[in-house]
Design an enzyme around this catalytic site. Structure first.
Site, mmCIF file in Angstrom:
data_model
loop_
_atom_site.group_PDB
_atom_site.id
_atom_site.type_symbol
_atom_site.label_atom_id
_atom_site.label_comp_id
_atom_site.label_asym_id
_atom_site.label_seq_id
_atom_site.Cartn_x
_atom_site.Cartn_y
_atom_site.Cartn_z
ATOM 1 N N ASN A 118 0.638 -1.316 0.203
ATOM 2 C CA ASN A 118 -0.319 -0.510 0.325
ATOM 3 C C ASN A 118 1.132 1.429 0.344
ATOM 4 O O ASN A 118 1.750 1.404 0.611
ATOM 5 C CB ASN A 118 -0.784 -0.268 0.762
ATOM 6 N N HIS A 150 6.005 -0.491 -2.270
ATOM 7 C CA HIS A 150 5.586 0.571 -3.250
ATOM 8 C C HIS A 150 5.690 2.094 -3.417
ATOM 9 O O HIS A 150 5.093 2.536 -4.171
ATOM 10 C CB HIS A 150 4.396 -0.256 -3.909
ATOM 11 N N CYS A 161 16.689 15.919 -10.052
ATOM 12 C CA CYS A 161 18.000 15.891 -9.396
ATOM 13 C C CYS A 161 18.372 14.931 -8.423
ATOM 14 O O CYS A 161 18.636 13.998 -7.296
ATOM 15 C CB CYS A 161 17.936 16.994 -8.658
HETATM 16 C C1 BV8 Z 1 8.349 -5.007 -11.576
HETATM 17 C C2 BV8 Z 1 2.127 1.953 -7.019
HETATM 18 C C3 BV8 Z 1 10.641 -6.220 -12.440
HETATM 19 C C4 BV8 Z 1 1.465 2.408 -6.854
HETATM 20 C C5 BV8 Z 1 1.585 -0.706 -7.761
HETATM 21 C C6 BV8 Z 1 4.701 -6.635 -18.031
HETATM 22 C C7 BV8 Z 1 6.202 -5.698 -18.206
HETATM 23 C C8 BV8 Z 1 6.491 -4.752 -17.011
HETATM 24 C C9 BV8 Z 1 6.665 -5.492 -15.489
HETATM 25 C C10 BV8 Z 1 5.651 -6.271 -15.817
HETATM 26 C C11 BV8 Z 1 4.964 -7.147 -16.614
HETATM 27 N N1 BV8 Z 1 4.005 -7.769 -16.618
HETATM 28 C C12 BV8 Z 1 3.948 -8.540 -15.224
HETATM 29 C C13 BV8 Z 1 4.882 -7.718 -15.068
HETATM 30 C C14 BV8 Z 1 5.197 -7.588 -13.261
HETATM 31 C C15 BV8 Z 1 4.542 -6.669 -12.950
HETATM 32 C C16 BV8 Z 1 3.219 -6.500 -12.854
HETATM 33 O O1 BV8 Z 1 3.007 -7.836 -11.405
HETATM 34 N N2 BV8 Z 1 1.827 -6.790 -13.073
HETATM 35 C C17 BV8 Z 1 0.684 -7.295 -12.963
HETATM 36 C C18 BV8 Z 1 -0.263 -7.113 -13.057
HETATM 37 C C19 BV8 Z 1 0.772 -9.185 -13.632
HETATM 38 N N3 BV8 Z 1 5.002 -5.809 -11.763
HETATM 39 C C20 BV8 Z 1 5.347 -4.680 -11.841
HETATM 40 O O2 BV8 Z 1 5.629 -4.487 -12.726
HETATM 41 C C21 BV8 Z 1 6.322 -4.551 -10.743
HETATM 42 N N4 BV8 Z 1 8.137 -4.429 -10.574
HETATM 43 O O3 BV8 Z 1 8.468 -6.465 -11.541
HETATM 44 O O4 BV8 Z 1 10.442 -5.029 -11.619
HETATM 45 C C22 BV8 Z 1 11.179 -6.262 -10.973
HETATM 46 C C23 BV8 Z 1 10.352 -7.162 -10.560
HETATM 47 C C24 BV8 Z 1 11.605 -7.850 -9.256
HETATM 48 C C25 BV8 Z 1 13.473 -7.039 -9.006
HETATM 49 C C26 BV8 Z 1 13.837 -6.544 -9.774
HETATM 50 C C27 BV8 Z 1 12.516 -6.403 -11.326
HETATM 51 C C28 BV8 Z 1 6.265 -3.401 -10.019
HETATM 52 C C29 BV8 Z 1 4.941 -3.352 -9.496
HETATM 53 C C30 BV8 Z 1 4.874 -2.189 -8.604
HETATM 54 C C31 BV8 Z 1 3.180 -1.242 -9.485
HETATM 55 N N5 BV8 Z 1 2.755 -0.588 -7.862
HETATM 56 N N6 BV8 Z 1 1.015 0.596 -6.348
HETATM 57 C C32 BV8 Z 1 0.462 3.181 -7.436
HETATM 58 O O5 BV8 Z 1 -0.772 2.534 -6.092
HETATM 59 O O6 BV8 Z 1 0.199 4.066 -8.406
HETATM 60 S S1 BV8 Z 1 0.645 -2.147 -7.301
HETATM 61 C C33 BV8 Z 1 -0.882 -1.780 -6.876
HETATM 62 O O7 BV8 Z 1 -1.486 -2.609 -7.200
HETATM 63 C C34 BV8 Z 1 -0.804 -1.725 -5.057
HETATM 64 O O8 BV8 Z 1 0.771 -1.681 -4.835
HETATM 65 C C35 BV8 Z 1 -0.973 -3.093 -4.934
HETATM 66 O O9 BV8 Z 1 0.807 -4.130 -5.172
HETATM 67 C C36 BV8 Z 1 -1.400 -3.693 -6.337
HETATM 68 C C37 BV8 Z 1 -2.918 -3.968 -5.770
HETATM 69 O O10 BV8 Z 1 -3.383 -5.094 -5.378
HETATM 70 P P1 BV8 Z 1 -3.972 -5.943 -3.963
HETATM 71 O O11 BV8 Z 1 -3.248 -4.645 -2.717
HETATM 72 O O12 BV8 Z 1 -3.856 -6.556 -3.974
HETATM 73 O O13 BV8 Z 1 -4.706 -4.914 -4.005
HETATM 74 P P2 BV8 Z 1 -6.538 -5.446 -5.184
HETATM 75 O O14 BV8 Z 1 -7.601 -4.233 -5.073
HETATM 76 O O15 BV8 Z 1 -5.912 -5.824 -6.304
HETATM 77 O O16 BV8 Z 1 -7.071 -6.618 -3.608
HETATM 78 C C38 BV8 Z 1 -7.713 -6.119 -2.671
HETATM 79 C C39 BV8 Z 1 -7.570 -8.126 -2.186
HETATM 80 O O17 BV8 Z 1 -8.291 -7.207 -0.641
HETATM 81 C C40 BV8 Z 1 -8.818 -8.261 -3.483
HETATM 82 O O18 BV8 Z 1 -8.654 -9.542 -2.830
HETATM 83 C C41 BV8 Z 1 -10.176 -7.815 -1.986
HETATM 84 O O19 BV8 Z 1 -10.931 -9.413 -1.887
HETATM 85 C C42 BV8 Z 1 -9.315 -7.856 -0.438
HETATM 86 N N7 BV8 Z 1 -10.389 -7.079 0.254
HETATM 87 C C43 BV8 Z 1 -10.658 -6.047 0.132
HETATM 88 N N8 BV8 Z 1 -11.446 -5.594 1.478
HETATM 89 C C44 BV8 Z 1 -10.607 -6.249 2.336
HETATM 90 C C45 BV8 Z 1 -10.291 -7.178 1.616
HETATM 91 N N9 BV8 Z 1 -9.221 -8.205 2.404
HETATM 92 C C46 BV8 Z 1 -9.615 -8.484 4.348
HETATM 93 N N10 BV8 Z 1 -10.772 -7.586 4.713
HETATM 94 C C47 BV8 Z 1 -11.318 -6.391 3.829
HETATM 95 N N11 BV8 Z 1 -12.040 -5.473 4.422
HETATM 96 ZN ZN ZN Z 2 15.260 18.541 -8.318
#
Ligand code: BV8
Ligand code: ZN
Length: 296
Positions: A118, A150, A161
């Site tokens: 988050n 993240h 910079c």
């Molecule tokens: C990386 C910040 C390389 C920004 C976020 C093609 C090109 C490039 C990359 C990729 C590609 N294909 C795949 C990838 C990798 C990509 C990826 O995973 N894509 C997905 C879509 C397939 N990942 C990346 O690009 C990452 N970087 O891979 O770099 C690398 C890696 C390792 C080492 C070296 C190099 C970077 C990913 C970060 C992106 N930034 N956030 C912003 O927020 O604006 S991601 C953002 O979405 C969040 O941070 C979080 O990670 C994600 C959302 O997921 P969740 O948090 O799970 O939220 P969601 O809504 O999905 O689910 C909510 C859940 O809660 C549900 O299950 C629901 O049932 C539950 N819930 C709801 N209410 C409740 C509850 N549970 C309990 N109680 C409740 N009350």
């Molecule tokens: Zn600057």
């Protein structure tokens, strides 16, 4: 084997854990009014939120991306941590820790390690909240233990910079606030000229005037603290997976790493998710209810 939903058995596993980690997602903050990515929050105005969380989108239209982040910043700054945030933060209270997880390895610091996907910084805020009145020394340890992998809506990074700093001002920018206001009143999409977007400096002496970007990790960018996270996952014997759809990597792969090393996983989610296919425990329900029960 199907995951257990028995709180008592979970309590025993937690009590015998020597190296505990928590992975949180948007579901942790849902009860604080922060929309999740895959619920209604997945769409922002007419845009798929994920398509705006990329360097290309910012390159292409920094004004649109800043409006997206400005709105989320303002929402997060007025949000309040919920019972799930507090239940997790209470793990930093020595008396809670000694009661629920007395076997944690004291020589391993930080233990537990709290990894959040988050960017709302609500978990960080609750650590310094008076409601928990954590002594300053504990707050310092807890802040060390909390990895915002993240980034955060409250970090700014200069595209020139590279200065990277925290900023909780609200609004960050009057012109963005006005654009948001006008959109919410009349649906008007006010163009904000790039030279009026947040700039490096704005009162800071060592400023360069460069365009600032939100201090979050976009898709295609490398998440933060990965070395510390992988060191921990190497010997973590229990990973709590809270409120995440486990769809974004590398975070979505953490459960498999822990399982692969013989550790256990406990999923707290409203519904089944791809992160629970091999889970040892699965607590279906709002985490603001299930976590206080499990850690109470
Ligand atoms: C990386 C910040 C390389 C920004 C976020 C093609 C090109 C490039 C990359 C990729 C590609 N294909 C795949 C990838 C990798 C990509 C990826 O995973 N894509 C997905 C879509 C397939 N990942 C990346 O690009 C990452 N970087 O891979 O770099 C690398 C890696 C390792 C080492 C070296 C190099 C970077 C990913 C970060 C992106 N930034 N956030 C912003 O927020 O604006 S991601 C953002 O979405 C969040 O941070 C979080 O990670 C994600 C959302 O997921 P969740 O948090 O799970 O939220 P969601 O809504 O999905 O689910 C909510 C859940 O809660 C549900 O299950 C629901 O049932 C539950 N819930 C709801 N209410 C409740 C509850 N549970 C309990 N109680 C409740 N009350
Ligand atoms: Zn600057």
């Amino acid at each position: 084997m199907a995951p257990s939903s028995d709180m008592e058995t979970f309590g025993k596993v937690l009590a015998s854990s020597k190296s505990l980690a928590i992975l949180a997602g948007a579901g942790l903050s849902a009860a604080s009014g922060i929309p999740t990515y895959r619920g209604a929050g997945g769409l922002w105005r007419t845009h798929d939120a994920m398509s705006l969380a990329t360097p290309e989108a910012f390159e292409d239209n920094p004004s649109l991306v800043w409006k997206f982040y400005h709105e989320r910043r303002e929402k997060a700054i007025t949000a309040l941590p919920n019972a799930a945030h507090k239940a997790l933060a209470s793990l930093y209270l020595p008396m809670t820790l000694s009661r629920v997880a007395p076997s944690l390895d004291p020589s391993e610091c930080p233990n537990p390690l709290f990894i959040t996907q988050n960017v709302d910084s609500l978990s960080l805020r609750v650590l310094s909240e008076s409601s928990l009145n954590l002594p300053e020394a504990i707050q310092a340890i807890a802040r060390e233990s909390l990895l915002e992998m993240h980034g955060s809506l409250f970090r700014l990074r200069c595209t020139e910079c590279e200065r990277d700093y925290r900023d909780y001002s609200s609004p960050l920018s009057e012109i963005l606030a006005e654009a948001t206001e006008r959109h919410s009143e009349s649906g008007e999409d006010v163009e904000v000229p790039v030279d009026k977007l947040p700039r490096c400096g704005d009162g800071h002496p060592d400023s360069c005037g460069g365009l600032l970007r939100p201090g979050v990790v976009w898709f295609g960018e490398v998440p933060e603290h990965l070395d510390q996270i992988s060191n921990k996952l190497d010997h973590c014997d229990l990973l709590l997976i809270v409120g995440t759809s486990s769809t974004v990597y590398p975070a979505a792969g953490f459960a498999d790493i822990v399982k692969g090393k013989g550790g256990k996983t406990a999923v707290f989610n409203l519904e089944r998710s791809s992160g629970d296919r091999r889970a040892d425990f699965l607590f279906i329900g709002p985490c603001e209810e299930t976590l206080p029960q499990a850690l109470g």
